[in-house]
Design an enzyme around this catalytic site. Structure first.
Site, mmCIF file in Angstrom:
data_model
loop_
_atom_site.group_PDB
_atom_site.id
_atom_site.type_symbol
_atom_site.label_atom_id
_atom_site.label_comp_id
_atom_site.label_asym_id
_atom_site.label_seq_id
_atom_site.Cartn_x
_atom_site.Cartn_y
_atom_site.Cartn_z
ATOM 1 N N SER A 227 0.934 -1.323 -0.061
ATOM 2 C CA SER A 227 0.078 0.034 -0.171
ATOM 3 C C SER A 227 0.827 1.177 0.020
ATOM 4 O O SER A 227 0.115 2.503 -0.420
ATOM 5 C CB SER A 227 -1.022 -0.199 1.244
ATOM 6 O OG SER A 227 -0.333 -0.244 2.486
ATOM 7 N N HIS B 274 2.560 4.527 4.139
ATOM 8 C CA HIS B 274 1.552 5.218 3.442
ATOM 9 C C HIS B 274 2.060 6.583 3.053
ATOM 10 O O HIS B 274 1.824 7.117 1.865
ATOM 11 C CB HIS B 274 0.100 5.173 4.096
ATOM 12 C CG HIS B 274 -0.474 4.167 4.455
ATOM 13 N ND1 HIS B 274 -1.472 3.898 5.477
ATOM 14 C CD2 HIS B 274 -0.013 2.787 4.237
ATOM 15 C CE1 HIS B 274 -1.724 2.578 5.302
ATOM 16 N NE2 HIS B 274 -0.910 1.782 4.493
#
Length: 320
Positions: A176, A228
């Site tokens: 991610s 992230h």
């Protein structure tokens, strides 16, 4: 060092799916093949990790019995140990999970790359791959496999660097960081190619809300929000550098007489964005890598930054 419990010892890089916006352009539409290959590669690596994990043989039974025993060697760790239906933390570490001590003192810098191909469980893998399909395929169709591949890989690398600087007691896995890089590239691409968009404000607000929601999810425990953030920042800057489109009217004007054509393919502000973003990228990666391999702990220089990845409440703690 990493804990033996993936729920406590593994920082999962979560991501929520998002809709894409539409852009009017005369650019060539590419056939997407790289993103599907990335999806296949992630699934294959997960299967290999489960094969190496071999729960029936290696599970000592302290946390319960293996889940889905009919899968044999591919069965999952007990849910008390890994509620995401996946392997143990020790298996992930063996397969190349991001672990600060091994990267810095074990000279295993390759973990900055390998960690983005590993996932903590089926749920983790499914969420990331669905997001990659819906976001990545559209971007690859618009910009081609080379540019999207660069954004994906460098964003994942950037996320790993920032994660290592701030999370040094746990292991971290997941794609991610790279996915947030694609999201960041979508935002910068919208900004730098502003003149060719319809419904610009709506597209901008939609992206900002999606970004805010996904980053907010990262403050939950056991989610590596530093990956992230690092991936998003890298992708955001890369978008200014490699996702430029010609200014509005340039394609159409090529069929007009020479004196009636749009003279410049790009606007001046696009070149300014490109230059500033390129400098920030080079400085960011250089400083980050130097700090990392010198063993610097980012928390020593930013006392509040740990709240970016986990905010303690009455429901959970962030000690680990």
């Amino acid at each position: 060092m990493a804990s033996g419990d993936p729920e406590r010892g593994t920082k999962n890089r979560g991501y929520n799916d998002t809709s894409l916006y539409y852009v009017e352009t005369s650019d060539k539409q590419w056939t997407s093949w790289l993103i599907p290959m990335f999806v296949v590669a992630n699934i294959a690596v997960f299967i290999v990790a489960m094969y190496v994990n071999n729960c029936p043989k290696n599970n000592l039974g302290f946390e319960g019995s293996c889940v889905a025993k009919f899968l044999g060697r591919l069965s999952f760790q007990p849910l008390k140990e890994n509620p995401l239906f996946g392997p143990s933390s020790s298996t992930l570490e063996k397969m190349g999970a991001l672990e600060w001590n091994k990267v810095v003192h074990g000279h295993q810098g390759w973990r900055l790359i390998t960690c983005m191909w590993l996932h903590a469980g089926v749920i983790h893998l499914l969420a990331n791959m669905l997001s990659l399909i819906f976001i990545g395929i559209r971007l690859e169709q618009q910009f081609g496999f080379v540019r999207v591949g660069i954004v994906y890989l460098l964003s994942g690398f950037g996320g790993s660097i920032l994660s290592s600087l701030f999370i040094q007691r746990n292991i971290s896995v997941g794609a991610s960081g790279a996915l947030f890089g694609l999201l960041g590239a979508m935002l910068s691409e919208l900004l730098t190619n502003w003149t060719i968009y319809s419904n610009k404000i709506a597209a901008l607000l939609t992206l900002v809300v999606i970004i805010a929601i996904n980053l907010a999810v990262g403050i939950l425990p056991h989610v590596d929000n530093f990956a992230h953030i690092g991936g998003f920042l890298a992708g955001f800057l890369l978008g200014f550098v490699i996702l430029l489109r010609p200014q509005f009217g340039w394609y159409e004007s090529q069929h007009l007489p020479a004196d009636a054509r749009v003279k410049s393919r790009h606007k001046a502000y696009q070149y300014v964005f490109l230059l500033v973003a390129a400098v920030l990228l080079i400085v960011g990666f250089t400083v980050g890598l130097v700090m990392l391999f010198r063993g610097v702990n980012g928390n020593d220089h930013c006392s509040w930054c740990h709240y970016l990845s986990c905010v303690p409440t009455s429901k959970w703690k962030c000690d680990n």
